[in-house]
Design a protein around this motif. Sequence first.
Motif, PDB file in Angstrom:
ATOM      1  N   GLU A 158     -15.150  -1.926  44.940  1.00 45.24           N
ATOM      2  CA  GLU A 158     -16.152  -2.964  44.309  1.00 45.24           C
ATOM      3  C   GLU A 158     -15.434  -4.211  44.423  1.00 45.24           C
ATOM      4  OE1 GLU A 158     -18.980  -0.261  43.587  1.00 45.24           O
ATOM      5  OE2 GLU A 158     -19.316  -2.187  42.943  1.00 45.24           O
ATOM      6  N   ILE A 159     -16.446  -5.222  44.531  1.00 42.67           N
ATOM      7  CA  ILE A 159     -15.918  -6.780  44.496  1.00 42.67           C
ATOM      8  C   ILE A 159     -16.426  -7.512  43.605  1.00 42.67           C
ATOM      9  CG2 ILE A 159     -15.610  -6.354  47.154  1.00 42.67           C
ATOM     10  CD1 ILE A 159     -17.911  -8.382  47.476  1.00 42.67           C
ATOM     11  N   TYR A 160     -15.840  -8.631  43.401  1.00 47.77           N
ATOM     12  CA  TYR A 160     -16.158  -9.678  42.191  1.00 47.77           C
ATOM     13  C   TYR A 160     -16.681 -10.740  43.210  1.00 47.77           C
ATOM     14  CZ  TYR A 160     -15.972 -13.732  39.019  1.00 47.77           C
ATOM     15  OH  TYR A 160     -15.885 -14.831  38.331  1.00 47.77           O
ATOM     16  N   ALA A 161     -17.843 -11.137  43.020  1.00 49.08           N
ATOM     17  CA  ALA A 161     -18.536 -12.384  43.703  1.00 49.08           C
ATOM     18  C   ALA A 161     -18.552 -13.599  42.790  1.00 49.08           C
ATOM     19  CB  ALA A 161     -19.498 -12.279  44.286  1.00 49.08           C
ATOM     20  N   PRO A 162     -17.735 -14.507  42.729  1.00 50.28           N
ATOM     21  CA  PRO A 162     -17.795 -15.633  41.659  1.00 50.28           C
ATOM     22  C   PRO A 162     -19.045 -16.460  41.812  1.00 50.28           C
ATOM     23  CG  PRO A 162     -15.871 -15.964  43.164  1.00 50.28           C
ATOM     24  CD  PRO A 162     -16.426 -14.691  43.355  1.00 50.28           C
ATOM     25  N   ASN A 163     -19.622 -16.577  43.163  1.00 50.90           N
ATOM     26  CA  ASN A 163     -20.632 -17.289  43.337  1.00 50.90           C
ATOM     27  C   ASN A 163     -22.005 -16.900  42.879  1.00 50.90           C
ATOM     28  OD1 ASN A 163     -20.860 -15.324  45.129  1.00 50.90           O
ATOM     29  ND2 ASN A 163     -20.970 -16.631  46.852  1.00 50.90           N
ATOM     30  N   LYS A 164     -21.595 -15.474  42.307  1.00 51.69           N
ATOM     31  CA  LYS A 164     -23.080 -14.728  41.666  1.00 51.69           C
ATOM     32  C   LYS A 164     -22.800 -14.789  40.259  1.00 51.69           C
ATOM     33  CE  LYS A 164     -24.140 -11.620  45.655  1.00 51.69           C
ATOM     34  NZ  LYS A 164     -23.408 -10.872  45.965  1.00 51.69           N
ATOM     35  N   SER A 165     -21.855 -15.466  39.633  1.00 54.19           N
ATOM     36  CA  SER A 165     -21.762 -15.544  38.380  1.00 54.19           C
ATOM     37  C   SER A 165     -21.812 -16.918  37.681  1.00 54.19           C
ATOM     38  CB  SER A 165     -20.184 -15.107  37.884  1.00 54.19           C
ATOM     39  OG  SER A 165     -19.998 -15.486  36.391  1.00 54.19           O
ATOM     40  N   SER A 166     -22.916 -17.226  36.729  1.00 51.15           N
ATOM     41  CA  SER A 166     -23.178 -18.445  36.388  1.00 51.15           C
ATOM     42  C   SER A 166     -22.006 -19.116  35.482  1.00 51.15           C
ATOM     43  CB  SER A 166     -24.376 -18.358  35.435  1.00 51.15           C
ATOM     44  OG  SER A 166     -24.226 -17.623  34.543  1.00 51.15           O
ATOM     45  N   THR A 167     -21.033 -18.265  34.822  1.00 53.31           N
ATOM     46  CA  THR A 167     -19.962 -18.745  34.231  1.00 53.31           C
ATOM     47  C   THR A 167     -18.639 -18.842  34.863  1.00 53.31           C
ATOM     48  OG1 THR A 167     -20.016 -16.131  33.486  1.00 53.31           O
ATOM     49  CG2 THR A 167     -20.761 -17.996  31.894  1.00 53.31           C
ATOM     50  N   ALA A 168     -18.598 -18.333  36.289  1.00 52.40           N
ATOM     51  CA  ALA A 168     -17.386 -18.712  37.146  1.00 52.40           C
ATOM     52  C   ALA A 168     -16.964 -20.214  37.428  1.00 52.40           C
ATOM     53  CB  ALA A 168     -17.696 -17.807  38.408  1.00 52.40           C
ATOM     54  N   LYS A 169     -15.887 -20.566  37.241  1.00 50.36           N
ATOM     55  CA  LYS A 169     -15.416 -22.007  37.573  1.00 50.36           C
ATOM     56  C   LYS A 169     -14.087 -21.542  38.685  1.00 50.36           C
ATOM     57  CE  LYS A 169     -16.886 -24.308  33.397  1.00 50.36           C
ATOM     58  NZ  LYS A 169     -17.750 -23.051  33.133  1.00 50.36           N
ATOM     59  N   LEU A 170     -13.999 -22.524  39.603  1.00 51.13           N
ATOM     60  CA  LEU A 170     -13.119 -22.487  40.430  1.00 51.13           C
ATOM     61  C   LEU A 170     -11.813 -23.147  39.808  1.00 51.13           C
ATOM     62  CD1 LEU A 170     -11.747 -21.933  43.338  1.00 51.13           C
ATOM     63  CD2 LEU A 170     -12.573 -24.531  43.727  1.00 51.13           C
ATOM     64  N   LEU A 171     -10.829 -22.815  39.746  1.00 52.67           N
ATOM     65  CA  LEU A 171      -9.250 -23.327  39.218  1.00 52.67           C
ATOM     66  C   LEU A 171      -8.961 -24.176  40.463  1.00 52.67           C
ATOM     67  CD1 LEU A 171      -8.095 -23.434  36.534  1.00 52.67           C
ATOM     68  CD2 LEU A 171      -6.576 -21.731  37.268  1.00 52.67           C
ATOM     69  N   ASP A 172      -9.614 -25.390  40.664  1.00 52.44           N
ATOM     70  CA  ASP A 172      -9.192 -26.257  41.873  1.00 52.44           C
ATOM     71  C   ASP A 172      -7.757 -26.445  42.332  1.00 52.44           C
ATOM     72  OD1 ASP A 172     -10.508 -29.265  42.934  1.00 52.44           O
ATOM     73  OD2 ASP A 172     -10.070 -27.354  44.163  1.00 52.44           O
ATOM     74  N   GLY A 173      -7.236 -25.885  43.491  1.00 51.61           N
ATOM     75  CA  GLY A 173      -6.142 -26.241  44.132  1.00 51.61           C
ATOM     76  C   GLY A 173      -4.933 -25.223  43.417  1.00 51.61           C
ATOM     77  N   HIS A 174      -5.444 -24.092  43.094  1.00 50.00           N
ATOM     78  CA  HIS A 174      -4.653 -23.069  42.685  1.00 50.00           C
ATOM     79  C   HIS A 174      -4.602 -21.910  43.517  1.00 50.00           C
ATOM     80  CE1 HIS A 174      -4.400 -25.559  38.940  1.00 50.00           C
ATOM     81  NE2 HIS A 174      -3.433 -24.664  38.573  1.00 50.00           N
ATOM     82  N   SER A 175      -3.484 -21.169  43.769  1.00 50.71           N
ATOM     83  CA  SER A 175      -3.457 -20.212  44.683  1.00 50.71           C
ATOM     84  C   SER A 175      -2.510 -19.125  43.998  1.00 50.71           C
ATOM     85  CB  SER A 175      -3.052 -20.382  46.039  1.00 50.71           C
ATOM     86  OG  SER A 175      -1.860 -20.937  46.076  1.00 50.71           O
ATOM     87  N   TRP A 176      -2.364 -17.914  44.535  1.00 50.82           N
ATOM     88  CA  TRP A 176      -1.617 -16.756  44.028  1.00 50.82           C
ATOM     89  C   TRP A 176      -1.106 -16.000  45.334  1.00 50.82           C
ATOM     90  CZ3 TRP A 176      -3.144 -11.669  44.291  1.00 50.82           C
ATOM     91  CH2 TRP A 176      -4.504 -11.362  44.660  1.00 50.82           C
ATOM     92  N   SER A 177      -0.017 -15.220  45.041  1.00 52.82           N
ATOM     93  CA  SER A 177       0.667 -14.445  46.202  1.00 52.82           C
ATOM     94  C   SER A 177       1.600 -13.382  45.652  1.00 52.82           C
ATOM     95  CB  SER A 177       1.340 -15.015  47.221  1.00 52.82           C
ATOM     96  OG  SER A 177       1.475 -14.382  48.092  1.00 52.82           O
ATOM     97  N   ILE A 178       1.110 -12.089  45.539  1.00 51.81           N
ATOM     98  CA  ILE A 178       2.056 -11.117  44.959  1.00 51.81           C
ATOM     99  C   ILE A 178       2.469  -9.993  45.645  1.00 51.81           C
ATOM    100  CG2 ILE A 178       0.132  -9.829  44.087  1.00 51.81           C
ATOM    101  CD1 ILE A 178       1.529  -9.816  41.178  1.00 51.81           C
ATOM    102  N   THR A 179       3.787  -9.580  45.550  1.00 50.02           N
ATOM    103  CA  THR A 179       4.288  -8.379  46.606  1.00 50.02           C
ATOM    104  C   THR A 179       4.807  -7.620  45.186  1.00 50.02           C
ATOM    105  OG1 THR A 179       4.849  -9.854  48.261  1.00 50.02           O
ATOM    106  CG2 THR A 179       5.745  -7.748  48.130  1.00 50.02           C
ATOM    107  N   TYR A 180       4.454  -6.147  45.439  1.00 53.58           N
ATOM    108  CA  TYR A 180       5.021  -4.989  44.487  1.00 53.58           C
ATOM    109  C   TYR A 180       5.968  -4.319  44.825  1.00 53.58           C
ATOM    110  CZ  TYR A 180       0.474  -6.338  42.220  1.00 53.58           C
ATOM    111  OH  TYR A 180      -0.557  -7.132  41.456  1.00 53.58           O
ATOM    112  N   GLY A 181       6.816  -3.701  43.889  1.00 53.40           N
ATOM    113  CA  GLY A 181       7.794  -2.699  44.346  1.00 53.40           C
ATOM    114  C   GLY A 181       7.696  -1.810  45.464  1.00 53.40           C
ATOM    115  N   ASP A 182       6.137  -1.470  45.587  1.00 52.45           N
ATOM    116  CA  ASP A 182       5.993  -0.687  46.737  1.00 52.45           C
ATOM    117  C   ASP A 182       5.718  -1.046  48.018  1.00 52.45           C
ATOM    118  OD1 ASP A 182       2.603   0.500  46.387  1.00 52.45           O
ATOM    119  OD2 ASP A 182       3.512  -1.447  46.364  1.00 52.45           O
ATOM    120  N   GLY A 183       5.934  -2.527  48.003  1.00 52.21           N
ATOM    121  CA  GLY A 183       5.727  -3.201  49.244  1.00 52.21           C
ATOM    122  C   GLY A 183       4.213  -3.665  49.416  1.00 52.21           C
ATOM    123  N   SER A 184       3.372  -3.305  48.633  1.00 56.78           N
ATOM    124  CA  SER A 184       2.180  -3.713  48.900  1.00 56.78           C
ATOM    125  C   SER A 184       1.971  -5.149  48.398  1.00 56.78           C
ATOM    126  CB  SER A 184       1.113  -2.860  48.123  1.00 56.78           C
ATOM    127  OG  SER A 184       1.324  -2.755  46.546  1.00 56.78           O
TER     128      SER A 184
END
Length: 331
Positions: A58-84
Motif C-alpha cells: 500500500e502507498i501513502y499519497a500526500p497529494n491526496k491528503s488535505s492535511t499533508a504539508k511538505l517539510l520543505d528542503g528536508h530529506s532522509w536516508s536510512i540503512t538497516y542492519g540487514d543491509g536494506s
Amino acid sequence: STGSAAAVPINAEFDIAYVTPVTLGTPPQTLQLDFDSGSSDLWVFSSHLPTSQIRGQEIYAPNKSSTAKLLDGHSWSITYGDGSGSRGNVYTDNVTVGGLMVERQAIECAQQVSSSFTSEAHIDGLVGLGFSTLNTVSPKSQLTFFDNAKGALDSPVFTADLKHKQAGTYDFGFIDKAKYTGEITYVPVNNDPGYWTFSSSGYAVGSGNFSASPISGIADTGTSLIYLPTAVVTAYYRQVQGATNSRSYGGYVFPCSATLPSFTFGVGEARFTIPPAYMSYAAVTPGSSTCFGGLQSSNGVGINIWGDLALKVAFVVFNGGTPPTIGWAAK
Ligand SMILES: CC(C)C[C@H](NC(=O)C[C@H](O)[C@H](CC1CCCCC1)NC(=O)CC[C@H](O)[C@H](Cc1ccccc1)NC(=O)OC(C)(C)C)C(=O)O
C-alpha cells in the motif's frame, strides 16, 4: 489519551516481522507498518516511488491528503542492519494508531527503496519507536510518533505483547494488567545513542545452571531473532547434535530433527524461558531438513539484540519517562 493496535505476523509460518495498521492523512489512508523499537524513522511506501519498486505494498499519497504539508528542503536516508534501506522526502500529516492521533507527524515518503523492501509485500513502511536521536531526517531531525504522542498519553509508555504465529498488540499510554502475570521487573535503559539498551542478568541453556553474567543489549521489535555473544551461542549449540555455524547460510544451522534445549534469559531476578519449538526459526529453504537457529551470534552485528524471539515470551513495557526504563513480565 491512549491507543491500542494489533501486531500481526506477516508470515503465517514464522514470526519474521509484525505489522500494525496505521492511518495517515485526510481522508485516512491505511498502511501496514512495522513498529520498530530499533530505529526512529516513520517512513512509508509513497506515490513518489517508481512503480518498478512497488510490488503489492500500500502507498501513502500526500497529494491526496488535505492535511499533508511538505517539510520543505528536508530529506532522509536510512540503512538497516540487514543491509536494506530507503530514502526520500518528508511531509507532516495526521497519523493515527489504534485510536491515538498525532497531528503534524513527520511522514518520511520513500522515493527509493532497496530490493528487499520491494520484495516484502506485507511491509508498507516502518514506525520507528527508538529514541528520536536516531532519526535520519536532515537538516532538522524529526520526532518519533511516540515522542510526539507522549505529552498527551495517560502515561509516557508503550507496551509490546508480541505472540508466536498469532496477532499480539502494541498499547500506548497505559499498562494492561490483563496482558501479563506476576510482577513487571523494571531495569534501567541507556538511551545513548538511541536504542532501548538494557542489561540482562544472564542466561541458562535448557535445564543447565544459570550463568549470572550481565549481557547488555537492545530490545528490538524490528529484529526477528536473538543475537548474543559467542560464549552464549556456543554454550547453546554445544547441546545441539549436528549444529554448525554455517558461512553459506550466514549463521548456526542444525538438522531439523535435532532435539533443541530451551533458552532462559534473566531480567533482574526474573527469568524468561524460550521453549525449544521457538528456538528453531525455520528450514533454511522450504522443505529442507536443515533448520536455521533462532539464537545467533552478535559477532558480526556489533551489538547484542533481544529481538522478537525474546519479546514474544514476555509482556514488555517501554517506559519513556525520565529516566527511561524497560519492564519485563511473564504472560
Ligand atoms: C538506521 C539506524 C538509525 C537504526 C538501525 N536499526 C536497525 O538496523 C535495527 C532495526 O530493528 C531493523 C528493522 C528492520 C529493517 C528491515 C525491514 C524490517 C525492519 N532490523 C534489522 O535490520 C534486522 C533485520 C531483521 O531481523 C530482518 C527483518 C526482516 C523482515 C521481513 C523480511 C525480511 C527481513 N529479519 C531477518 O533477517 O530474519 C531472518 C534472519 C530470519 C531472515 C541501525 O541500527 O542501523
